[in-house]
Structures are given as structure tokens and as C-alpha cells.
Design a protein around this motif. Structure first.
Motif, PDB file in Angstrom:
ATOM      1  N   SER A 105       0.832  -1.201   0.000  1.00 22.72           N
ATOM      2  CA  SER A 105       0.000   0.000   0.000  1.00 22.72           C
ATOM      3  C   SER A 105       0.863   1.246   0.000  1.00 22.72           C
ATOM      4  N   ASN A 106       0.249   2.385  -0.253  1.00 29.02           N
ATOM      5  CA  ASN A 106       1.023   3.623  -0.395  1.00 29.02           C
ATOM      6  C   ASN A 106       1.694   4.053   0.913  1.00 29.02           C
ATOM      7  N   HIS A 107       1.056   3.844   2.051  1.00 28.70           N
ATOM      8  CA  HIS A 107       1.685   4.158   3.331  1.00 28.70           C
ATOM      9  C   HIS A 107       2.475   2.961   3.852  1.00 28.70           C
ATOM     10  N   GLY A 108       1.852   1.788   3.863  1.00 32.55           N
ATOM     11  CA  GLY A 108       2.479   0.615   4.445  1.00 32.55           C
ATOM     12  C   GLY A 108       3.782   0.219   3.779  1.00 32.55           C
ATOM     13  N   SER A 109       3.901   0.475   2.499  1.00 32.27           N
ATOM     14  CA  SER A 109       5.105   0.103   1.746  1.00 32.27           C
ATOM     15  C   SER A 109       6.086   1.266   1.608  1.00 32.27           C
ATOM     16  N   MET A 110       5.991   2.248   2.488  1.00 30.30           N
ATOM     17  CA  MET A 110       6.801   3.457   2.364  1.00 30.30           C
ATOM     18  C   MET A 110       8.300   3.163   2.362  1.00 30.30           C
ATOM     19  N   ALA A 111       8.741   2.209   3.188  1.00 33.99           N
ATOM     20  CA  ALA A 111      10.175   1.905   3.255  1.00 33.99           C
ATOM     21  C   ALA A 111      10.698   1.459   1.891  1.00 33.99           C
ATOM     22  N   PHE A 112       9.924   0.618   1.199  1.00 36.62           N
ATOM     23  CA  PHE A 112      10.340   0.153  -0.118  1.00 36.62           C
ATOM     24  C   PHE A 112      10.269   1.275  -1.149  1.00 36.62           C
ATOM     25  N   ARG A 113       9.260   2.131  -1.039  1.00 32.63           N
ATOM     26  CA  ARG A 113       9.131   3.239  -1.980  1.00 32.63           C
ATOM     27  C   ARG A 113      10.302   4.209  -1.833  1.00 32.63           C
ATOM     28  N   LYS A 114      10.669   4.509  -0.582  1.00 33.05           N
ATOM     29  CA  LYS A 114      11.781   5.420  -0.336  1.00 33.05           C
ATOM     30  C   LYS A 114      13.101   4.818  -0.822  1.00 33.05           C
ATOM     31  N   ALA A 115      13.267   3.514  -0.606  1.00 32.71           N
ATOM     32  CA  ALA A 115      14.480   2.851  -1.085  1.00 32.71           C
ATOM     33  C   ALA A 115      14.562   2.924  -2.603  1.00 32.71           C
ATOM     34  N   ASN A 116      13.432   2.750  -3.256  1.00 27.28           N
ATOM     35  CA  ASN A 116      13.398   2.834  -4.713  1.00 27.28           C
ATOM     36  C   ASN A 116      13.779   4.234  -5.179  1.00 27.28           C
ATOM     37  N   THR A 117      13.255   5.265  -4.507  1.00 26.79           N
ATOM     38  CA  THR A 117      13.578   6.649  -4.847  1.00 26.79           C
ATOM     39  C   THR A 117      15.075   6.916  -4.693  1.00 26.79           C
ATOM     40  N   ALA A 118      15.648   6.320  -3.642  1.00 26.89           N
ATOM     41  CA  ALA A 118      17.069   6.532  -3.373  1.00 26.89           C
ATOM     42  C   ALA A 118      17.976   5.643  -4.214  1.00 26.89           C
ATOM     43  N   GLY A 119      17.396   4.758  -5.007  1.00 25.73           N
ATOM     44  CA  GLY A 119      18.197   3.875  -5.860  1.00 25.73           C
ATOM     45  C   GLY A 119      18.916   2.780  -5.095  1.00 25.73           C
ATOM     46  N   ILE A 120      18.319   2.309  -4.000  1.00 23.12           N
ATOM     47  CA  ILE A 120      18.928   1.252  -3.190  1.00 23.12           C
ATOM     48  C   ILE A 120      18.515  -0.110  -3.729  1.00 23.12           C
ATOM     49  N   ALA A 121      19.473  -0.986  -3.921  1.00 21.57           N
ATOM     50  CA  ALA A 121      19.204  -2.302  -4.493  1.00 21.57           C
ATOM     51  C   ALA A 121      18.349  -3.146  -3.558  1.00 21.57           C
ATOM     52  N   LYS A 122      17.483  -3.948  -4.124  1.00 23.33           N
ATOM     53  CA  LYS A 122      16.607  -4.826  -3.348  1.00 23.33           C
ATOM     54  C   LYS A 122      17.398  -5.763  -2.449  1.00 23.33           C
ATOM     55  N   SER A 123      18.529  -6.214  -2.914  1.00 21.08           N
ATOM     56  CA  SER A 123      19.332  -7.183  -2.156  1.00 21.08           C
ATOM     57  C   SER A 123      19.869  -6.609  -0.850  1.00 21.08           C
ATOM     58  N   LEU A 124      19.847  -5.284  -0.704  1.00 15.63           N
ATOM     59  CA  LEU A 124      20.342  -4.651   0.519  1.00 15.63           C
ATOM     60  C   LEU A 124      19.263  -4.491   1.578  1.00 15.63           C
ATOM     61  N   LEU A 125      18.020  -4.841   1.236  1.00 11.21           N
ATOM     62  CA  LEU A 125      16.902  -4.631   2.148  1.00 11.21           C
ATOM     63  C   LEU A 125      16.479  -5.925   2.828  1.00 11.21           C
ATOM     64  N   LYS A 126      16.022  -5.805   4.057  1.00 12.05           N
ATOM     65  CA  LYS A 126      15.451  -6.941   4.763  1.00 12.05           C
ATOM     66  C   LYS A 126      14.055  -7.236   4.219  1.00 12.05           C
ATOM     67  N   PRO A 127      13.600  -8.484   4.335  1.00 11.65           N
ATOM     68  CA  PRO A 127      12.181  -8.752   4.051  1.00 11.65           C
ATOM     69  C   PRO A 127      11.305  -7.937   4.997  1.00 11.65           C
ATOM     70  N   TYR A 128      10.105  -7.631   4.566  1.00 12.80           N
ATOM     71  CA  TYR A 128       9.262  -6.719   5.317  1.00 12.80           C
ATOM     72  C   TYR A 128       8.948  -7.249   6.725  1.00 12.80           C
ATOM     73  N   HIS A 129       8.699  -8.556   6.843  1.00 11.76           N
ATOM     74  CA  HIS A 129       8.356  -9.077   8.164  1.00 11.76           C
ATOM     75  C   HIS A 129       9.530  -8.940   9.137  1.00 11.76           C
ATOM     76  N   GLU A 130      10.756  -8.957   8.621  1.00  9.32           N
ATOM     77  CA  GLU A 130      11.920  -8.751   9.490  1.00  9.32           C
ATOM     78  C   GLU A 130      12.037  -7.280   9.894  1.00  9.32           C
ATOM     79  N   MET A 131      11.748  -6.380   8.974  1.00 11.12           N
ATOM     80  CA  MET A 131      11.763  -4.949   9.300  1.00 11.12           C
ATOM     81  C   MET A 131      10.817  -4.643  10.455  1.00 11.12           C
ATOM     82  N   LEU A 132       9.645  -5.279  10.421  1.00 12.66           N
ATOM     83  CA  LEU A 132       8.609  -4.982  11.401  1.00 12.66           C
ATOM     84  C   LEU A 132       8.646  -5.918  12.601  1.00 12.66           C
ATOM     85  N   GLU A 133       9.578  -6.879  12.555  1.00 15.55           N
ATOM     86  CA  GLU A 133       9.774  -7.817  13.668  1.00 15.55           C
ATOM     87  C   GLU A 133       8.516  -8.622  13.956  1.00 15.55           C
TER      88      GLU A 133
END
Length: 252
Positions: A105-133
Motif C-alpha cells: 500500500s502507499n503508506h504501508g510500503s513506504m520503506a520500499f518506496r523510499k528505497a526505490n527513490t534513493a536507488g537502493i538495491a533490493k538485495s540490501l533490504l530486509k524482508p518486510y516481516h523482518e523490518m517490522l519484527e
């Protein structure tokens, strides 16, 4: 028009589960940590009444106001504190529902959207469930299709302000969220079948500073959840007392 979720970081595909579900519980737009203070009690009581065999969170489970692309109030939490407080609410929700489908969603997926804007590779990100513990029994999807005794139901956070257009496009029953002021069910028919399209409201604290931007809007948020029982949709309004707190009842 499709939702603005993280197309780069979440593989865009429709998740289809053809197991037949008799009772689906639908939660929408908590916007934690700025959710209504009685939202989890409301959710828990609905669970007790309906004993669902599947739970779908329609997205915007977190608000991410401090990380938004729009200006946010300097009087709100900073990004770290907001996430910390939001995760506390999600951990309580996980105790109620250890297993859950969630929609990007537009709010819930903000971390991924911001990473995309910043040009951060997917491989550098944790899965979402790990981000939210939370456990990996919470799974995120762009769209979700579940089977019921009366046919398939298509779940999406937001595709059109006219939910019947989504219904016509996918030729299935539809549940959609995102629009806080809409909680409604529309039916449409053809020579072959009867279909329905439902907008679920939200569970926000409308008086919180995080939603100050909406105070000039005439329409007010509608607090609600929904259930789909044997393929038939039902909206469950969260009825508030004059002091703004929930009246403690499940009215349907």
C-alpha cells in the motif's frame, strides 16, 4: 490506475489461493501508531464473534508520516520513534492474528518506496516481516484472490475510486481500501452472475495531529472492518460514543 506501492521491491504478481474460505475477516488502514485507541479491542471482539478462517489486512498498517513524500508536522514523532511505536501496535495485532495476509500500500510500503527513490538495491533490504519484527506467517502481496463458496474475491489496497470499475475489470467480487471516507457495498449483475464490490473504511484516530490535513474535508472517516461470510460481504461499523471512544459493541 494502480496503487503506488513498491513495484521494484515487491514482485508484482497476483497471489491466488483457491482453498475455499467460509469466513474472511478484513482489516483496513490502521495507520499505526495513529490508529484509534480502541481499534485492537474492536478487532479482537469481531474475531471472537466470527471466528474467521482467514484474515486480510488491506494495507496502510503503518502510517510512516515522518517518512512521507508530503510535509508532516514537526510536532509528530520522528521517523525512528514513529516506527518504534507503530511496531508495538503491530506486535499486539500479531498476538490476535499470528497468521495474516497483508496488501502492499502507499503508506504501508513506504520503506520500499523510499528505497526505490534513493536507488537502493533490493538485495540490501530486509524482508518486510523482518523490518517490522513479525513472523513470516504475515505475508505481503500486491493483490490477493481468495475463493469462497460463492466465487472468488479480489483484494487490492487501491486501484480506482470507483470500486465497481475494479469489479468489472477483474470480473470478480472485489474488496478495496485506501479511501477513508468510503465504507459501502455495491452489487452488479450480468446474465451470467451476481457480483459485489466493497470499500472498507479505516481504523484511524481522526483527531490525531497526523490527520490534520483532512480536517477541512467535509466527509469524515468511517471507522469499520468487514467480514465475508460464505461469500457474502458485511461491513461492521465501529460505533463511537460522543467522547469519541468505541461503544464496545459489535453491531452486526
Amino acid at each position: 490506475m494502480t496503487t503506488t506501492c513498491s513495484r521494484t521491491y515487491v514482485e508484482h504478481k497476483q497471489y491466488i489461493n483457491m482453498k475455499s474460505y467460509k469466513k474472511i475477516f478484513v482489516i483496513s488502514d490502521l495507520h499505526a501508531p495513529y490508529s484509534h485507541p480502541d481499534s485492537l479491542d474492536f478487532i479482537s471482539k469481531i474475531k471472537k464473534k466470527y471466528s474467521p478462517d482467514c484474515v486480510v489486512n488491506m494495507g496502510d498498517e503503518l502510517d510512516f508520516s515522518a517518512s512521507s513524500y508530503h510535509e508532516s508536522s514537526t510536532e509528530l514523532y520522528n521517523p525512528s520513534k514513529e516506527l518504534e511505536e507503530g511496531k508495538k501496535i503491530l506486535k499486539k495485532l500479531e498476538k490476535i492474528f499470528p497468521s495474516m495476509h497483508l496488501l502492499n500500500s502507499n503508506h504501508g510500503s513506504m520503506a520500499f518506496r523510499k528505497a526505490n527513490t534513493a536507488g537502493i538495491a533490493k538485495s540490501l533490504l530486509k524482508p518486510y516481516h523482518e523490518m517490522l519484527e513479525v513472523s513470516n506467517k504475515w505475508t505481503w502481496h500486491d493483490t490477493l484472490t481468495l475463493n469462497t463458496p460463492l466465487g472468488n474475491v479480489y483484494f487490492v489496497h487501491q486501484q480506482s475510486s470507483n470500486v465497481l470499475q475494479v469489479c468489472a475489470a477483474v470480473s470478480m467480487n472485489v474488496v478495496q481500501a485506501h479511501y477513508h471516507t468510503k465504507a459501502c457495498i455495491h452489487y452488479t449483475s450480468s446474465p451470467e452472475k451476481l457480483m459485489w464490490a466493497m470499500n472498507v473504511g479505516c481504523l484511524i484516530d481522526k483527531n490525531h495531529l497526523a490527520f490534520k490535513y483532512s480536517r477541512v474535508i467535509v466527509k469524515r472517516p468511517i471507522l469499520s472492518c468487514a467480514v465475508v461470510t460464505m461469500g457474502i460481504p458485511k461491513l461492521i461499523p465501529m460505533v463511537l460514543k460522543r467522547n469519541g471512544r468505541w461503544d464496545g459493541k459489535v453491531h452486526l
